[in-house]
Design an enzyme around this catalytic site. Structure first.
Site, PDB file in Angstrom:
ATOM      1  N   GLU A   1       3.480   9.796   2.553  1.00 56.20           N
ATOM      2  CA  GLU A   1       2.152  10.364   2.296  1.00 56.20           C
ATOM      3  C   GLU A   1       1.993  11.676   3.057  1.00 56.20           C
ATOM      4  O   GLU A   1       1.063  12.438   2.801  1.00 56.20           O
ATOM      5  CB  GLU A   1       1.044   9.371   2.640  1.00 56.20           C
ATOM      6  CG  GLU A   1       0.812   9.105   4.111  1.00 56.20           C
ATOM      7  CD  GLU A   1      -0.656   8.835   4.447  1.00 56.20           C
ATOM      8  OE1 GLU A   1      -1.324   9.810   4.807  1.00 56.20           O
ATOM      9  OE2 GLU A   1      -1.103   7.684   4.353  1.00 56.20           O
TER      10      GLU A   1
ATOM     11  N   ARG B   1      -4.963   7.903  -1.495  1.00 54.44           N
ATOM     12  CA  ARG B   1      -4.333   8.986  -0.722  1.00 54.44           C
ATOM     13  C   ARG B   1      -3.980  10.190  -1.615  1.00 54.44           C
ATOM     14  O   ARG B   1      -2.955  10.843  -1.403  1.00 54.44           O
ATOM     15  CB  ARG B   1      -3.056   8.518  -0.019  1.00 54.44           C
ATOM     16  CG  ARG B   1      -3.268   7.495   1.071  1.00 54.44           C
ATOM     17  CD  ARG B   1      -4.077   8.066   2.215  1.00 54.44           C
ATOM     18  NE  ARG B   1      -4.071   7.184   3.365  1.00 54.44           N
ATOM     19  CZ  ARG B   1      -4.887   6.131   3.510  1.00 54.44           C
ATOM     20  NH1 ARG B   1      -5.772   5.841   2.588  1.00 54.44           N
ATOM     21  NH2 ARG B   1      -4.826   5.382   4.602  1.00 54.44           N
TER      22      ARG B   1
ATOM     23  N   SER C   1       0.014   6.975   9.278  1.00 54.30           N
ATOM     24  CA  SER C   1       0.927   6.332   8.318  1.00 54.30           C
ATOM     25  C   SER C   1       1.851   7.398   7.745  1.00 54.30           C
ATOM     26  O   SER C   1       1.376   8.414   7.239  1.00 54.30           O
ATOM     27  CB  SER C   1       0.156   5.722   7.150  1.00 54.30           C
ATOM     28  OG  SER C   1      -0.709   4.729   7.586  1.00 54.30           O
TER      29      SER C   1
HETATM   30  N1  EPU Z   1       2.100  -5.105   8.673  1.00 51.87           N
HETATM   31  C1  EPU Z   1       3.255  -5.678   9.155  1.00 51.87           C
HETATM   32  N2  EPU Z   1       3.993  -4.959  10.041  1.00 51.87           N
HETATM   33  C2  EPU Z   1       3.652  -3.720  10.458  1.00 51.87           C
HETATM   34  C3  EPU Z   1       2.474  -3.127   9.942  1.00 51.87           C
HETATM   35  C4  EPU Z   1       1.721  -3.843   9.040  1.00 51.87           C
HETATM   36  O1  EPU Z   1       3.608  -6.801   8.828  1.00 51.87           O
HETATM   37  O2  EPU Z   1       4.378  -3.158  11.274  1.00 51.87           O
HETATM   38  C5  EPU Z   1       1.247  -5.898   7.758  1.00 51.87           C
HETATM   39  C6  EPU Z   1      -0.022  -6.346   8.487  1.00 51.87           C
HETATM   40  O3  EPU Z   1       0.163  -7.543   9.170  1.00 51.87           O
HETATM   41  C7  EPU Z   1      -1.000  -6.500   7.357  1.00 51.87           C
HETATM   42  C8  EPU Z   1      -0.566  -5.420   6.392  1.00 51.87           C
HETATM   43  O4  EPU Z   1       0.776  -5.103   6.705  1.00 51.87           O
HETATM   44  O5  EPU Z   1      -0.854  -7.745   6.720  1.00 51.87           O
HETATM   45  C9  EPU Z   1      -1.461  -4.193   6.418  1.00 51.87           C
HETATM   46  O6  EPU Z   1      -1.435  -3.610   7.714  1.00 51.87           O
HETATM   47  P1  EPU Z   1      -2.626  -2.677   8.274  1.00 51.87           P
HETATM   48  O7  EPU Z   1      -3.927  -3.366   8.138  1.00 51.87           O
HETATM   49  O8  EPU Z   1      -2.234  -2.194   9.613  1.00 51.87           O
HETATM   50  O9  EPU Z   1      -2.730  -1.493   7.250  1.00 51.87           O
HETATM   51  P2  EPU Z   1      -1.643  -0.597   6.494  1.00 51.87           P
HETATM   52  O10 EPU Z   1      -1.669  -0.967   5.059  1.00 51.87           O
HETATM   53  O11 EPU Z   1      -0.326  -0.656   7.193  1.00 51.87           O
HETATM   54  C10 EPU Z   1      -3.395   1.232   5.847  1.00 51.87           C
HETATM   55  C11 EPU Z   1      -3.528   2.715   5.914  1.00 51.87           C
HETATM   56  C12 EPU Z   1      -3.933   3.167   7.311  1.00 51.87           C
HETATM   57  C13 EPU Z   1      -5.259   2.520   7.649  1.00 51.87           C
HETATM   58  C14 EPU Z   1      -5.085   0.990   7.557  1.00 51.87           C
HETATM   59  C15 EPU Z   1      -6.372   0.262   7.760  1.00 51.87           C
HETATM   60  C16 EPU Z   1      -1.992   3.589   4.257  1.00 51.87           C
HETATM   61  C17 EPU Z   1      -0.745   4.346   3.999  1.00 51.87           C
HETATM   62  N3  EPU Z   1      -2.283   3.355   5.521  1.00 51.87           N
HETATM   63  O12 EPU Z   1      -2.295   0.860   6.670  1.00 51.87           O
HETATM   64  O13 EPU Z   1      -4.133   4.578   7.263  1.00 51.87           O
HETATM   65  O14 EPU Z   1      -5.692   2.861   8.942  1.00 51.87           O
HETATM   66  O15 EPU Z   1      -4.612   0.629   6.250  1.00 51.87           O
HETATM   67  O16 EPU Z   1      -7.198   0.459   6.653  1.00 51.87           O
HETATM   68  O17 EPU Z   1      -2.685   3.234   3.313  1.00 51.87           O
HETATM   69  C18 EPU Z   1      -3.120   6.701   7.617  1.00 51.87           C
HETATM   70  O18 EPU Z   1      -3.269   6.914   6.419  1.00 51.87           O
HETATM   71  O19 EPU Z   1      -2.597   7.557   8.384  1.00 51.87           O
HETATM   72  C19 EPU Z   1      -3.521   5.415   8.173  1.00 51.87           C
HETATM   73  C20 EPU Z   1      -3.322   5.088   9.451  1.00 51.87           C
END
Ligand code: EPU
Length: 337
Positions: free
Chosen positions: A333, A163, A237
């Site tokens: 971010e 990012r 995010s």
């Molecule tokens: N999780 C929770 N609770 C929540 C959200 C997530 O426990 O409320 C856990 C999920 O169960 C999973 C882990 O956290 O084990 C990761 O969750 P997720 O796959 O939804 O991805 P993220 O790390 O929360 C990142 C990016 C997103 C992108 C997704 C998918 C960042 C800051 N965000 O989110 O990007 O779509 O991965 O690749 O890196 C964005 O940048 O605006 C964005 C949406």
């Protein structure tokens, strides 16, 4: 040039902010002319793209907004195994991805439906589902805001990270990206390793997905977790996933054995901020105007009638409470203006 324009429909949070001056740029040359005539001199400049990663914290932006709306997608190279596309900054990113998938070009399919415009994509090296912009990025063209000179930045020069890029770091506020060149492959293995992609495909009886089917699956997974910015204000995010020392992670794991995590180089570990925020009790929290999205705690939302300051205040309370519980300070971010 227009004056006193409300930017509510130009930011995905949907907050009111009045721009003193506003210019729509439909061609990179127009921007150079503005600069050469000295029309930006002494003014605070805000380059506005899709407005999907921005938080207006003041009611008035006392400067000039450059709204990037130049269009065009051109195949500038066509080899046996790949093509290079030159995409103007004002093109809509999700539409561009759709077009590439329809043409059977690989390399951006996992970045389906990330709201925003092409010119903003390199700034924070957009990423999702195991893919990042930097993986297909060749170079971009940018204009220096003071001199009006054009410069090409090749992949290495952009210093892409998670990012982040040179445009968000060292060169912040200095250049406007006007077009981006991407190398897309005519055939490539599909990347289905991340999270629940495989599970989703299985549930839908898809064994050997086509590029189009993978694209559509990603859209469906996103749709289920992330708010549609046309309906609920948000900037995707809000925080980055923090990267911590392995020793700190191992200590935390003793108390929180289910903590999801991803290994990073140099003995570091990335933990999902969404998980931390949920554990700290914030998921689904809301007041009249703002809240934490109930399906993905990493997303702060604006239900209407609120101000950017409400999000600033909420974000700070979340940061403090996550820090108190886990000893980790998460950072936004989203860009504050
Ligand atoms: N999780 C929770 N609770 C929540 C959200 C997530 O426990 O409320 C856990 C999920 O169960 C999973 C882990 O956290 O084990 C990761 O969750 P997720 O796959 O939804 O991805 P993220 O790390 O929360 C990142 C990016 C997103 C992108 C997704 C998918 C960042 C800051 N965000 O989110 O990007 O779509 O991965 O690749 O890196 C964005 O940048 O605006 C964005 C949406």
């Amino acid at each position: 040039m227009k004056t006193n324009i409300n930017l509510r429909s130009y930011n995905s949070f949907g907050f009111d902010a009045v721009a003193k001056e506003f210019v729509e740029i439909n061609d990179a040359n127009e921007l150079q002319t503005l600069i050469r005539r000295g029309q930006l001199k002494g003014k605070e400049v805000l380059v506005l793209s899709g407005g999907n990663n921005i938080l207006f914290t003041k009611e008035v932006f006392d400067g000039i907004v450059l709204y990037m709306n130049n269009k065009g997608i051109k195949r500038i190279a066509d080899e046996d195994d790949h093509a290079i596309l030159r995409v103007q900054a004002g093109e809509d990113w999700p539409e561009f991805v759709k077009q590439m998938v329809a043409k059977e070009l690989h390399g951006v399919e996992n970045l389906a439906n990330i709201p925003g415009k092409v010119g903003a994509a390199p700034v924070q090296n957009i990423g999702a589902y195991g893919m990042e912009l930097k993986d297909s990025f060749v170079q971009c063209e940018a204009i220096h805001l003071e001199t009006g000179k054009k410069r090409t930045f090749v992949n290495k020069e952009c210093l892409f990270g998670y990012r982040s890029s040179i445009f968000k770091g060292m060169l912040r506020g200095q250049y406007v990206i006007t077009s981006v060149d991407l190398l897309l492959k005519k055939d490539a293995p599909l990347n289905m390793e991340y999270g629940n992609i495989k599970a989703y495909l299985e549930q839908n009886g898809i064994d050997n997905p086509t590029l189009q089917q993978l694209h559509d699956a990603i859209c469906a997974i996103r749709y289920a977790k992330l708010p549609d910015v046309k309906q609920i204000g948000s900037a995707g995010s809000f925080f980055k996933n923090p990267v911590i020392e392995r020793a700190q992670f191992e200590a935390l794991q003793k108390d929180y054995s289910t903590m999801p995590h991803y290994d990073e180089p140099n003995d570091k570990v990335k933990v999902p901020a969404g998980w931390l925020i949920e554990q700290a009790g914030w998921k689904g929290w809301r007041n009249e105007h703002v809240g934490v999205y109930d399906k993905q705690a990493l997303v702060l939302v604006h239900f209407g009638g609120g101000k950017g300051e409400d999000i600033v205040y909420l974000a700070k309370r979340i940061q403090d409470s996550v820090e108190e519980k886990f000893g980790i300070r998460i950072s936004p971010e989203v860009n504050f203006v």
